[in-house]
Design a protein around this motif. Structure first.
Motif, PDB file in Angstrom:
ATOM      1  N   LEU A   1       0.827  -1.208   0.000  1.00 51.16           N
ATOM      2  CA  LEU A   1       0.000   0.000   0.000  1.00 51.16           C
ATOM      3  C   LEU A   1       0.863   1.260   0.000  1.00 51.16           C
ATOM      4  N   GLU A   2       0.481   2.247  -0.799  1.00 54.18           N
ATOM      5  CA  GLU A   2       1.116   3.560  -0.730  1.00 54.18           C
ATOM      6  C   GLU A   2       0.726   4.212   0.594  1.00 54.18           C
TER       7      GLU A   2
ATOM      8  N   LEU B   1       9.832  13.688  -2.598  1.00 54.96           N
ATOM      9  CA  LEU B   1       8.675  14.552  -2.876  1.00 54.96           C
ATOM     10  C   LEU B   1       7.504  13.746  -3.421  1.00 54.96           C
ATOM     11  N   ARG B   2       6.344  13.902  -2.770  1.00 55.59           N
ATOM     12  CA  ARG B   2       5.125  13.192  -3.178  1.00 55.59           C
ATOM     13  C   ARG B   2       4.053  14.146  -3.681  1.00 55.59           C
ATOM     14  N   ASN B   3       4.049  15.374  -3.157  1.00 57.80           N
ATOM     15  CA  ASN B   3       3.015  16.342  -3.535  1.00 57.80           C
ATOM     16  C   ASN B   3       3.667  17.678  -3.906  1.00 57.80           C
ATOM     17  N   LEU B   4       3.531  18.068  -5.150  1.00 62.13           N
ATOM     18  CA  LEU B   4       3.993  19.375  -5.610  1.00 62.13           C
ATOM     19  C   LEU B   4       2.753  20.120  -6.094  1.00 62.13           C
ATOM     20  N   LEU B   5       2.218  20.956  -5.208  1.00 61.07           N
ATOM     21  CA  LEU B   5       0.913  21.579  -5.446  1.00 61.07           C
ATOM     22  C   LEU B   5       1.120  22.940  -6.096  1.00 61.07           C
TER      23      LEU B   5
ATOM     24  N   LYS C   1       3.142  11.968  -6.464  1.00 61.32           N
ATOM     25  CA  LYS C   1       1.754  11.517  -6.629  1.00 61.32           C
ATOM     26  C   LYS C   1       0.843  12.659  -7.069  1.00 61.32           C
ATOM     27  N   THR C   2       1.150  13.872  -6.607  1.00 63.27           N
ATOM     28  CA  THR C   2       0.314  15.024  -6.954  1.00 63.27           C
ATOM     29  C   THR C   2       1.179  16.089  -7.596  1.00 63.27           C
ATOM     30  N   LEU C   3       0.799  16.518  -8.785  1.00 59.06           N
ATOM     31  CA  LEU C   3       1.511  17.578  -9.500  1.00 59.06           C
ATOM     32  C   LEU C   3       0.454  18.518 -10.058  1.00 59.06           C
ATOM     33  N   GLY C   4       0.243  19.622  -9.361  1.00 56.97           N
ATOM     34  CA  GLY C   4      -0.877  20.491  -9.713  1.00 56.97           C
ATOM     35  C   GLY C   4      -0.810  21.063 -11.110  1.00 56.97           C
TER      36      GLY C   4
ATOM     37  N   ASN D   1       6.387   8.240 -16.669  1.00 52.13           N
ATOM     38  CA  ASN D   1       6.446   7.209 -15.630  1.00 52.13           C
ATOM     39  C   ASN D   1       5.909   7.654 -14.273  1.00 52.13           C
ATOM     40  N   LEU D   2       5.279   8.829 -14.215  1.00 51.50           N
ATOM     41  CA  LEU D   2       4.739   9.316 -12.944  1.00 51.50           C
ATOM     42  C   LEU D   2       3.329   8.763 -12.720  1.00 51.50           C
TER      43      LEU D   2
END
Length: 988
Positions: free
Chosen positions: A440-441, A599-603, A624-627, A644-645
């Protein structure tokens, strides 16, 4: 809170020791000893937590333990970071010079922390604390069927509904009906069950009736024995399970019994199934009523949908408080009443809180005593007088240990406001509260934790907006979380800093709110995991940010003037979330952003000036998040970086005009991104190199998304038609579509085929119709569409080129802006319409009458029309709100105004040429309650019929000089027409 954080630390120690990283630096034995000492201390923590309330020495001991645990956690974190770096470099291993220096530094700190812990462990002995397992700390409670309340307020409706369900909802196929009553602690579930149990209809319908308080111990043998004893009204001696089962079945066989199982916590389905099999011998209609705080219990036990108990109304809460605080007094101090009403607001509709606070004040008649209760936090009231926190703490103590810290953390977040689930999970991750589980992530683990807390009634008012989940906590639950923190904060254990630009956040334990930002903050608090610099208009982030090696979460959200970030930010090897939402001046990210390996979230939502992405951002495989992804001109900044993201949530891809061809577009691999739910595609500017429209189409065709997509925006596309993948097969889950500035597309895709589409927004286009039937075999077009917004379509003639049956069956809201040729078709479900811009065509205005279900109409910004056709307002028998504004040349309103018998609110604004209101038209407005007229300087007088509108209670006249003079109170020529109106507002 020590027990929850200590468990997190022990889990992290175990994970590190057993993993590959644990052996790289050679501190395995030291960490094993740390773990052993903490485990020894953990055994007495539960007793210490209880005794600290009355023993200052124990409270001080817990604070020392807390500080030591945080220090140990810092050491562990630095070791994990260094080991990760060494593992990646794989050169010289533990003999590298840097490792030797690191080992020396950490070794000294490890020695000190062990000395501290040994002293803390030794000190615990003098307190004579009991060793006990934390998991089994829950106190049992006893309830009975006798209703002890002198009067129950606000539950008669619920009682009647439940009684009717129990008596009427009988099925031959269902021999045992189970109805759970669900709600948070203190809401009155037991009281409601007692009301049902003692209702005369229930007494006559069921026999026997049995009440069992289950509480923590869901033991089959105990419960069966208590049920038998209740039926036979005598005590049983020791019996084995089998004869007990037989005896109970003999007693229930063929009988319509009612069994109440009060206060159930059991989540083991097998335990319930075994008991249920024994109880299934009654007559059809035999029922079980159970009360629980846990939705999971309700779903396991219930054969019917759980009955979710709502909060009491403010009025009922006040009556309950009054009963407890004043009793039967005839004379009541009005000042105390005023204070009491503010106290009741603290209760948030929870009867237990109203009863308890009223009871505390029962024999207190001095205002200062009441003010003390009003101004005190509930958890700070004397515990011997208040049963609120003990009752709520039952829910906390039933939480598994790994969930406790996650719940308690919620005390940091704003009280009584909306919280965002995804952001909360990121904060849990930043503090290390979530541990990996199998494949699980961490985000998925966090989602499981959040769901578990929601199912246990800790969260409420869930709402999903644009793929993000928002929720609230009841104020008392928030108070419960806050009450768990007793340790005083010091710079050594501060893990989170929130600068006051972020409103309402609290200082607790490890989280501190500071009044203003200063670079010294970053030097003082070296253990930070979370740094929140939102909403403070920061000009520059100092380079010293790179020294905060523990940082996991940095927010610069809504800093509108920061234009760049220091390169030292890229030293933060542990950084998981970088929130740059709405940093409108941000032009670029540091060139070495790709070094942020965790880095997992770049908002980046709202970073509209971001001109390009930094090189090799595709190497951030944890992302996981790239706004936002701004396509650059260099190869290392092109769409291939997305390949590959595994992206979640939403992304806006901008500067698509820089994509050279469809081969480059395919590199984005969007069709494989099954977790990407919201996608925005944006082309910018007319200065880009010319290319054929067909090439633009090839590019957008190659950007085909996954069929899980729910929101889609396309802006500035210059191809001659939108992609073929905009069909019911690929966009089968889409609920929101926005198409902006696609001026070369003379024909729009078959939106009517999309089964889930709820909102459609179209602007700056050239199509003649919104939907052209493609031959897809369905009679219904737009089966789910509720909102339709269309703007600046000069050639638009209608919604459908070929009308048929069942078009727009659920459409509720329309907004039409600058569509001069548009004619509204007959639509039976539209309730709200806004028409903006030049629409001087009489046929267009007349077509408004095709919306017979309309309840709200706003017609604004027309600079040509001198009048409205009589047909405009005809057939609008349901219209309740009408606004006509910014009609520069409108001289009169249609007399068909008289047909609006249901109209309650009429607003006329900025109609500079309007000379009068139609006498006959106004007479028909028999339901009108509010009339607002402003900036109508040519309006000379009010119609006579106004004085006969008896429902009219509010009149406002502003910026209408002649009319204002005629309406002067008592002396104006039109005063007699409005004298009956109770609220008249006419400023000088």
């Amino acid at each position: 809170m020590a027990e929850a954080f200590l468990q997190v630390l022990l889990d992290n120690l175990t994970y590190f020791i057993q993993g590959e990283l644990g052996s790289i630096l050679g501190f395995k034995d030291e960490f094993e000893k740390l773990k052993s000492t903490f485990t020894t201390i953990q055994a007495v923590l539960e007793d210490a937590q209880k005794k600290q309330l009355k023993d200052k020495a124990i409270e001080n001991w817990l604070q020392k333990l807390n500080a030591a645990a945080y220090e140990a956690d810092d050491i562990l974190d630095e070791c994990k970071t260094e080991a990760t770096i060494r593992q990646k470099k794989n050169k010289y291993g533990c003999y590298h010079p840097n490792v030797i220096a690191f080992r020396h530094k950490i070794g000294k700190r490890m020695k000190k922390i062990m000395e501290k812990l040994d002293a803390i462990a030794a000190e615990r002995i003098k307190f004579h604390l009991d060793e006990r397992t934390i998991e089994r700390q829950v106190a049992t409670r006893q309830t009975g069927f006798v209703l002890n309340e002198p009067q129950v307020y606000g539950r008669d409706k619920e009682k009647d509904e439940i009684v009717k369900i129990l008596i009427n909802n009988v099925s031959d196929a269902q021999t045992l009906l189970v109805l759970p009553i669900l709600g948070m602690g203190g809401l009155g579930k037991t009281t409601l069950a007692q009301m049902v149990f003692n209702d005369q209809r229930v007494i006559e319908h069921f026999h026997p009736k049995i009440w069992i308080c289950v509480s923590e111990d869901f033991n089959e043998k105990r419960l069966i024995k208590e049920i038998v004893e209740s039926i036979e009204e005598k005590s049983l001696g020791g019996m084995d399970l089998a004869p007990l089962q037989k005896k109970l079945q003999d007693l229930l066989n063929g009988k319509k019994c009612l069994l109440v199982l009060d206060d159930v916590w059991n989540e083991d389905q097998d335990k319930w199934s075994k008991l249920r099999q024994v109880l299934k011998v009654g007559e059809s209609g035999a029922s079980i009523l159970t009360t629980t705080r846990l939705e999971k219990v309700g779903s396991i036990m219930g054969t019917l949908q759980p009955y979710e108990l709502s909060n009491l109304s403010q009025e009922d809460c006040w009556l309950l408080f009054m009963q407890r605080a004043f009793g039967h007094q005839e004379e009541i101090n009005l000042n105390l009443v005023a204070i009491g009403k503010k106290i009741v607001k603290k209760c948030g509709g929870v009867p237990l809180a109203a009863k308890t606070l009223g009871g505390i004040l029962r024999f207190k008649r001095e205002e200062r005593q009441w003010e003390h209760v009003r101004d005190s936090d509930i958890w700070k009231l004397p515990q011997e007088e208040s049963s609120i926190m003990p009752a709520l703490r039952l829910s906390y103590h039933h939480l598994p240990l790994d969930l406790r810290q996650c719940f308690a953390y919620c005390a940091v977040l704003p009280k009584a406001t909306e919280m965002e689930k995804e952001n909360l999970i990121s904060l849990w991750m930043a503090h290390g509260f979530l541990l990996s589980k199998g494949n699980l992530e961490l985000e998925d683990v966090g989602n499981e934790v959040w769901n578990e807390l929601y199912l246990r009634s800790f969260f409420q008012e869930i709402e999903v907006k644009y793929g993000r989940t928002y929720f609230k906590m009841h104020d008392l639950i928030h108070d419960l979380a806050t009450s768990l923190f007793s340790a005083s904060a010091s710079s050594n254990n501060i893990r989170e800093i929130n600068v006051k630009g972020f409103p309402h956040v609290m200082s607790i334990g490890f989280a501190k709110v500071v009044s203003s930002y200063s670079p010294l903050l970053l030097k003082k608090f070296v253990s930070l995991r979370v740094l929140n610099l939102s909403y403070i208009q920061l000009k520059k982030l100092p380079s010293s940010i790179g020294d905060l090696v523990h940082l996991r979460y940095v927010s610069l959200c809504s800093n509108g003037i920061i234009s760049s970030l220091p390169k030292q930010l890229c030293k933060l090897q542990n950084l998981q979330t970088l929130d740059l939402y709405d940093c409108r001046s941000l032009c670029c990210l540091p060139k070495q952003t790709s070094k942020l390996g965790s880095l997992r979230n770049l908002l980046l939502h709202g970073c509209h000036k971001l001109n390009s992405m930094p090189p090799r951002i595709g190497s951030l495989t944890c992302l996981k998040t790239l706004g936002c992804f701004a396509v650059g001109r260099k190869k290392s900044c092109q769409l291939g970086e997305l390949r590959n993201l595994n992206l979640y949530g939403s992304i806006s891809i901008t500067h698509l005009e820089r994509v050279k061809n469809d081969i480059d577009a395919k590199e984005a691999n969007l069709s494989a991104k099954e977790n990407l739910l919201s996608l925005s595609m944006r082309w910018y500017g007319d200065k880009r190199p010319h290319r054929y429209e067909s090439e633009e189409v090839e590019v957008i065709e190659a950007l085909k998304p996954h069929s899980n997509l729910t929101c889609l925006t396309i802006s500035g596309f210059r191809g001659i038609h939108l992609p073929d993948w905009m069909n019911h097969s690929v966009l089968k889950n889409v609920v929101f579509i926005e198409i902006i500035g696609c001026k070369n597309c003379s024909c729009l895709p078959p939106f009517g085929e999309l089964p889930c589409l709820e909102t459609l927004m179209l602007s700056k286009g050239s199509a003649e119709y919104v939907d052209v039937h493609s031959g897809f075999p369905t009679r219904r077009r737009f089966p789910s569409l509720r909102k339709l917004f269309i703007g600046e379509f000069d050639n638009l003639k209608g919604l459908l080129k070929k009308e048929g049956e069942e078009q727009f069956p659920v459409l509720e809201e329309m907004k039409i802006h600058l569509c001069p040729m548009f004619v509204i078709p007959t639509l039976s479900s539209v309730k709200k319409l806004v028409v903006l811009g030049d629409k001087s065509d009489a046929i267009g205005f007349s077509s408004i009458s095709n919306l017979s279900a309309l309840t709200s109409l706003n017609i604004s910004y027309n600079f040509e029309a001198t009048s409205l056709p009589e047909e405009t307002l005809k057939s609008l028998a349901n219209l309740k709100y009408l606004k006509i504004s910014f009609f520069d040349n409108l001289k009169e309103l249609p007399t068909s105004l008289a047909s609006l018998n249901a109209l309650k609110h009429l607003e006329i604004k900025c109609c500079w040429a309007l000379e009068s209101l139609p006498e006959e038209g106004v007479k028909g407005l028999t339901s009108l309650a509010q009339l607002s007229i402003s900036c109508c300087e040519m309006l000379q007088c009010l119609p006579e019929g106004l004085q006969h509108l008896t429902a009219l209670t509010n009149l406002s006249v502003c910026e209408c000089p002649t009319l204002a003079k005629r309406c002067e109170k008592g002396i104006g020529e039109d005063w007699y027409k409005i004298a009956h109106i109770s609220h008249v507002f006419i400023p000088n």
